[in-house]
Design a protein around this motif. Structure first.
Motif, mmCIF file in Angstrom:
data_model
loop_
_atom_site.group_PDB
_atom_site.id
_atom_site.type_symbol
_atom_site.label_atom_id
_atom_site.label_comp_id
_atom_site.label_asym_id
_atom_site.label_seq_id
_atom_site.Cartn_x
_atom_site.Cartn_y
_atom_site.Cartn_z
ATOM 1 N N PRO A 53 -58.908 -20.277 32.658
ATOM 2 C CA PRO A 53 -58.032 -19.837 31.264
ATOM 3 C C PRO A 53 -58.173 -20.549 29.749
ATOM 4 N N LEU A 54 -57.292 -20.391 29.090
ATOM 5 C CA LEU A 54 -57.868 -21.117 26.990
ATOM 6 C C LEU A 54 -57.298 -22.950 27.575
ATOM 7 N N GLY A 55 -57.856 -23.023 26.902
ATOM 8 C CA GLY A 55 -57.486 -24.514 26.451
ATOM 9 C C GLY A 55 -59.138 -25.557 27.383
ATOM 10 N N CYS A 56 -59.848 -24.914 27.504
ATOM 11 C CA CYS A 56 -60.937 -25.947 28.792
ATOM 12 C C CYS A 56 -62.245 -26.206 27.585
ATOM 13 N N ILE A 57 -62.249 -25.147 26.599
ATOM 14 C CA ILE A 57 -63.797 -25.887 25.998
ATOM 15 C C ILE A 57 -63.478 -26.098 24.194
ATOM 16 N N ASP A 58 -64.044 -25.828 23.617
ATOM 17 C CA ASP A 58 -64.033 -25.688 22.080
ATOM 18 C C ASP A 58 -63.677 -24.341 21.596
ATOM 19 N N PRO A 59 -61.895 -24.843 21.079
ATOM 20 C CA PRO A 59 -61.884 -23.154 20.800
ATOM 21 C C PRO A 59 -62.037 -22.040 20.317
ATOM 22 N N GLU A 60 -62.787 -22.359 18.856
ATOM 23 C CA GLU A 60 -63.994 -21.680 18.083
ATOM 24 C C GLU A 60 -64.923 -21.083 19.398
ATOM 25 N N VAL A 61 -65.734 -21.694 20.440
ATOM 26 C CA VAL A 61 -65.997 -20.864 21.624
ATOM 27 C C VAL A 61 -64.857 -19.727 22.229
ATOM 28 N N GLU A 62 -64.015 -20.043 22.702
ATOM 29 C CA GLU A 62 -63.142 -19.797 23.406
ATOM 30 C C GLU A 62 -62.605 -18.326 22.658
ATOM 31 N N ASN A 63 -61.946 -18.033 21.429
ATOM 32 C CA ASN A 63 -61.948 -17.581 21.142
ATOM 33 C C ASN A 63 -63.106 -16.500 21.060
ATOM 34 N N ARG A 64 -64.783 -16.513 20.297
ATOM 35 C CA ARG A 64 -64.838 -15.630 20.407
ATOM 36 C C ARG A 64 -65.819 -14.293 22.121
ATOM 37 N N GLN A 65 -64.799 -14.880 23.087
ATOM 38 C CA GLN A 65 -64.778 -15.117 24.105
ATOM 39 C C GLN A 65 -63.212 -14.124 24.823
ATOM 40 N N ARG A 66 -62.572 -14.728 24.671
ATOM 41 C CA ARG A 66 -60.718 -14.575 24.848
ATOM 42 C C ARG A 66 -60.956 -13.134 25.115
ATOM 43 N N GLU A 67 -60.238 -12.120 26.501
ATOM 44 C CA GLU A 67 -60.156 -11.627 26.678
ATOM 45 C C GLU A 67 -58.485 -11.708 26.816
ATOM 46 N N SER A 68 -57.660 -10.185 26.663
ATOM 47 C CA SER A 68 -56.446 -10.173 26.657
ATOM 48 C C SER A 68 -55.896 -9.045 28.520
ATOM 49 N N ARG A 69 -55.507 -9.741 29.263
ATOM 50 C CA ARG A 69 -55.294 -9.089 30.942
ATOM 51 C C ARG A 69 -54.281 -9.028 31.310
ATOM 52 N N THR A 70 -53.842 -7.461 31.669
ATOM 53 C CA THR A 70 -52.573 -7.302 32.568
ATOM 54 C C THR A 70 -52.722 -7.729 34.453
ATOM 55 N N ASP A 71 -52.751 -8.612 34.489
ATOM 56 C CA ASP A 71 -52.444 -9.720 34.990
ATOM 57 C C ASP A 71 -51.865 -10.005 36.484
ATOM 58 N N ASP A 72 -50.874 -10.071 35.977
ATOM 59 C CA ASP A 72 -49.700 -10.231 36.365
ATOM 60 C C ASP A 72 -48.566 -9.071 36.574
ATOM 61 N N ARG A 73 -47.778 -9.229 37.360
ATOM 62 C CA ARG A 73 -46.887 -8.234 38.155
ATOM 63 C C ARG A 73 -45.459 -9.106 38.422
ATOM 64 N N ASP A 74 -44.338 -7.816 38.117
ATOM 65 C CA ASP A 74 -43.247 -7.616 38.481
ATOM 66 C C ASP A 74 -43.053 -7.406 39.379
ATOM 67 N N TRP A 75 -42.945 -8.635 40.237
ATOM 68 C CA TRP A 75 -42.303 -8.715 42.132
ATOM 69 C C TRP A 75 -41.163 -8.043 42.203
ATOM 70 N N ARG A 76 -40.484 -7.319 41.795
ATOM 71 C CA ARG A 76 -38.734 -6.586 41.598
ATOM 72 C C ARG A 76 -39.062 -5.439 41.441
ATOM 73 N N LEU A 77 -40.382 -5.033 40.190
ATOM 74 C CA LEU A 77 -39.946 -3.679 39.895
ATOM 75 C C LEU A 77 -41.546 -3.148 40.434
ATOM 76 N N GLN A 78 -41.998 -4.313 41.154
ATOM 77 C CA GLN A 78 -43.286 -4.123 42.000
ATOM 78 C C GLN A 78 -44.148 -3.058 41.049
ATOM 79 N N ALA A 79 -44.357 -3.533 39.430
ATOM 80 C CA ALA A 79 -45.435 -3.088 38.518
ATOM 81 C C ALA A 79 -46.108 -3.982 37.814
ATOM 82 N N HIS A 80 -46.882 -3.580 37.362
ATOM 83 C CA HIS A 80 -47.447 -4.796 37.015
ATOM 84 C C HIS A 80 -47.464 -4.835 35.014
ATOM 85 N N VAL A 81 -46.914 -6.004 34.439
ATOM 86 C CA VAL A 81 -46.510 -6.211 33.032
ATOM 87 C C VAL A 81 -47.449 -7.815 32.548
ATOM 88 N N GLY A 82 -47.530 -7.049 31.210
ATOM 89 C CA GLY A 82 -47.451 -8.201 30.317
ATOM 90 C C GLY A 82 -48.910 -8.197 30.143
#
Length: 239
Positions: free
Chosen positions: A194-223
């Motif tokens: 997760p974010l916040g574990c190492i130097d922010p400048e290094v993290e910014n170069r290695q950041r990925e956006s993931r749709t890995d949360d689920r709305d369990w009421r709708l049974q669909a991945h979100v966000g």
């Protein structure tokens, strides 16, 4: 601390046509389902599942890099023995919904897996119920059989390998010895955290956006949720 060791694992990627892809690392929704299954919860417990998901932090690394495997499935749903409703483990007949093609056509699917890999994870929970002790007890004596992504992906051993105190999940992961099957020549380990574990400048170069949360009421991945994907080297040898 968890160890994922199985002949096959699958981490639920974006479904494209007939391809059921797998991500490189497990998502927060998958870990929520794993814990909930161990606790004996059901899909209908949407409020509790959503609350648990928001409390999860984790970091993961491949100790033994896996091999990609693509499995091909085909079935003719128009066959007489498949035309009738099937029975499920819940004790009720299951009817296939959709149009004529969905109910009687020939279906083809490609399911993607990781084969023969070994992964180590550090998992933390923010304050709430269930707490880490309850989750640890459930993982050691689960209410139902556990699996790593799909029901066919059965673990080869116990998932929980211990508990560890650390400043964050990445620090805990770096302190956990590598698996005994790790190559002696390995110096770099593919990992996510997760974010916040190492130097922010290094993290910014290695950041990925993931749709890995689920709305369990709708049974669909979100966000979209940011994670850092890179390599770590500070991993002690197996003891």
């Amino acid at each position: 601390m968890l160890r994922f060791d199985a002949p096959l694992m699958s981490f639920g990627g974006v479904l494209v046509d007939q391809h059921n892809r797998t991500e490189r690392f497990p998502g927060r929704a998958m870990l929520t389902g794993l814990i909930a299954n161990a606790l004996g919860w059901n899909h209908g417990d949407a409020e509790a599942l959503n609350a648990l998901q928001l409390r999860i932090d984790y970091a993961a690394r491949w100790d033994v890099p896996p091999t990609p495997l693509r499995d091909y499935h085909t079935v003719d749903l128009g066959q007489p023995h498949l035309a009738q409703p099937g029975w499920t483990t819940r004790g009720a007949p299951e009817h296939r919904e959709g149009g004529e093609a969905a109910r009687k056509g020939t279906h083809q699917r490609y399911r993607h897996y990781w084969a023969d890999g070994v992964m180590t994870l550090s998992l933390a929970l923010r304050e709430g119920i269930p707490n880490l002790d309850a989750v640890a007890a459930a993982l050691q004596r689960p209410a139902r059989p556990l699996f790593l992504g799909r029901k066919t992906c059965l673990p080869a051993g116990r998932l929980m390998i211990g508990q560890r105190e650390a400043a964050d999940t990445l620090s805990a992961l770096k302190a956990e010895p590598r698996d005994r099957r790790t190559s002696p020549e390995a110096t770099q380990f593919e990992a996510c955290w997760p974010l916040g574990c190492i130097d922010p400048e290094v993290e910014n170069r290695q950041r990925e956006s993931r749709t890995d949360d689920r709305d369990w009421r709708l049974q669909a991945h979100v966000g979209l949720r940011p994670m850092i994907v890179g390599h770590i080297s500070e991993v002690p040898p197996c003891t």
